[in-house]
Design an enzyme around this catalytic site. Sequence first.
Site, short mmCIF file in Angstrom:
data_model
loop_
_atom_site.label_atom_id
_atom_site.label_comp_id
_atom_site.label_asym_id
_atom_site.label_seq_id
_atom_site.Cartn_x
_atom_site.Cartn_y
_atom_site.Cartn_z
NE ARG A 1 -4.07 1.87 0.88
CZ ARG A 1 -5.04 2.19 0.02
NH1 ARG A 1 -5.00 1.75 -1.23
NH2 ARG A 1 -6.07 2.91 0.40
CB THR B 1 -9.02 -0.65 -7.42
OG1 THR B 1 -8.93 0.56 -6.69
CG2 THR B 1 -8.35 -1.76 -6.70
CG ASP C 1 -8.45 5.26 -0.46
OD1 ASP C 1 -9.60 5.69 -0.69
OD2 ASP C 1 -7.96 4.30 -1.06
CB SER D 1 -7.01 -0.26 1.28
OG SER D 1 -7.43 -0.87 0.09
CB SER D 2 -12.37 -0.85 0.25
OG SER D 2 -12.78 0.25 0.99
N GLY E 1 -13.34 -1.22 -7.14
CA GLY E 1 -14.65 -0.60 -6.84
C GLY E 1 -14.68 0.21 -5.56
N GLY E 2 -13.50 0.67 -5.08
CA GLY E 2 -13.50 1.53 -3.89
C GLY E 2 -14.19 0.86 -2.72
N1 GLY Z 1 -8.29 3.16 -3.45
C1 GLY Z 1 -9.27 2.21 -3.17
C2 GLY Z 1 -8.93 1.34 -2.00
O1 GLY Z 1 -7.78 1.13 -1.72
O2 GLY Z 1 -9.81 0.86 -1.36
#
Ligand code: GLY
Length: 571
Positions: free
Chosen positions: A108, A382, A424, A453-454, A474-475
């Site tokens: 990340r 993503t 984020d 993050s998701s 998809g965030g």
């Molecule tokens: N940028 C989307 C995530 O990391 O969840």
Amino acid sequence: MKKQFVLCIAVLSGMAGFGQALQQAGINPFAYKIEKKLIAHKGAVASAHPLASLVGAAILKQGGNAFDAAIATQLALAVVYPNAGNLGGGGFLVGQLSNGKQLAIDYREKAPAAAHKDLYIESNGQANTEKSQLGHLAAGVPGTVAGLFASYPYAKLSFDKLINPAIELATNGFCITAAEARGLNAIQNDLKKYNTQAPVFLKEQGWKEGDTLRQPQLAATLKRITEKGKAGFYEGETAQLIVEEMRRGNGIISLEDLKNYKAVSRTPHRFAYKDVVIVSMPMPSSGGLLLNQMMKIVEDKNLKSMGFHSLASVQLMTEVMRRAYADRAEYMGDADFYPVPVRELVTPGYIKMRMKDYNPEKATDSKQVHPGKPLPKESDETTHLSVMDGQGNAVAVTTTLNNSYGSRTVIGGAGFFINDEMDDFSVRPGVPNMYGALGGEANSIQPGKRMLSSMTPTIVTKNGKPYIVVGTPGGTTIPNQVFQTLINLLEFDLSAEDAVYKPKFHHQWLPDELVTEKGFPEEIKMSLKTMGYQLARERNSIGRTELIRVLQDGKLEVIADRRGDDSVAGF
Ligand code: GLY
């Protein structure tokens, strides 16, 4: 097999012009097909772009394992899928080795050392989300290249073999799909506004399907990585180019930030669900924990008897999402910086208590749903790729630039988009990020901290062996989509295709609205409305899931999402 499309006609007379690695693999970057489904015997890749999946499958054929293929596929995506494939972003890998060892690699992005809590707060006290989402200041220290090298010890082939197809695709070019042309055309104004030098993606007359995209600067960056490994990106010329770009555009990533960046090996987030074990990403992704909370809440609710897309199952799952995401906003962030109560949020007592105010007859009001009080310990854009080989290795990788094409800033001379992952973070309590998600202290900006993050790269094992490999972009919708895909398979017994392709829905506590995807049953929406649910404007598409499932005879059922150019390859 699903329908196949030939996308472009060859513009070169022979394969020789494509480069040796592609030629050997029989990959023509000017005439390729989208394949949506495959039954493979020995190994397969599902990713967001046909050329990247073909590169990954070719590496498997050449004797590479799932880790080799995942590295080669990511590198190819960095060239052929610039809206989310990347060198300038970050990601997560969840893997299982043939000996049963499970691993999670965190690459990340991190906040630069010069970042601080109020980085995006203007002198009038307002948060400036343009700066956290677009241009140089939006960028976190990229992690992708460190992640590739952190997973390389599990691979078998030489790194040259894994990177050469990407170098050739960048040097000689490939023809772009209609969706890529649309994507690039949509950001032309941003490319002018947020760049200090004209990038190759800028085209006055606009892009169209079949155009050739060549990226010589990116090819040179990839060659530096070939020669110097991780240092070819985080030190020397590439690092210098990144920092010069930051200086020209008022960004804050420094040479020290780059040199100090490290990918981290973490213990995967693991939990049992009935007869399978689910292995997913721990903090700084909320994905594994959210999936755990949601699956544990529904485990004894007999969703199967309610039925797929029935009013009862959709309403229950929506209320489960609402409560899990309320906890996300309050408690989740980088656990190296904040004491996230991971185990406390999934104790049997807490899971039971969380649905105490659930009413199957009506919508709960998000204003009345607060982050739970954990009990003392009982215990846009993503991209995802799923890979399995014939030796029992499985890899799920989700990587991101955050928004499509990240910050829209391309590093001058190095040829890649830099992320806008700083958005984020919770730029300030109460100010929603681009996904409308809120956060607090747990996810506030601190130097060196990773933003929440998701992303939910996930492997499901049965009797200790990989059974399902899944994930999606998809965030904030990501954990909910993986949740639904798994429930579709494990509870509703949908086919793998239907589990991925059927319309999805999403609730994230706040804003208090239910998002549905085009094609979601109208009668269920009407009934939900009468129960008090606020329905958001329907979305054309939610996510792009890539799925591999092991069939009873050991063959691999491989599905690429219908929602994009996603494609499978294998043998
Ligand atoms: N940028 C989307 C995530 O990391 O969840």
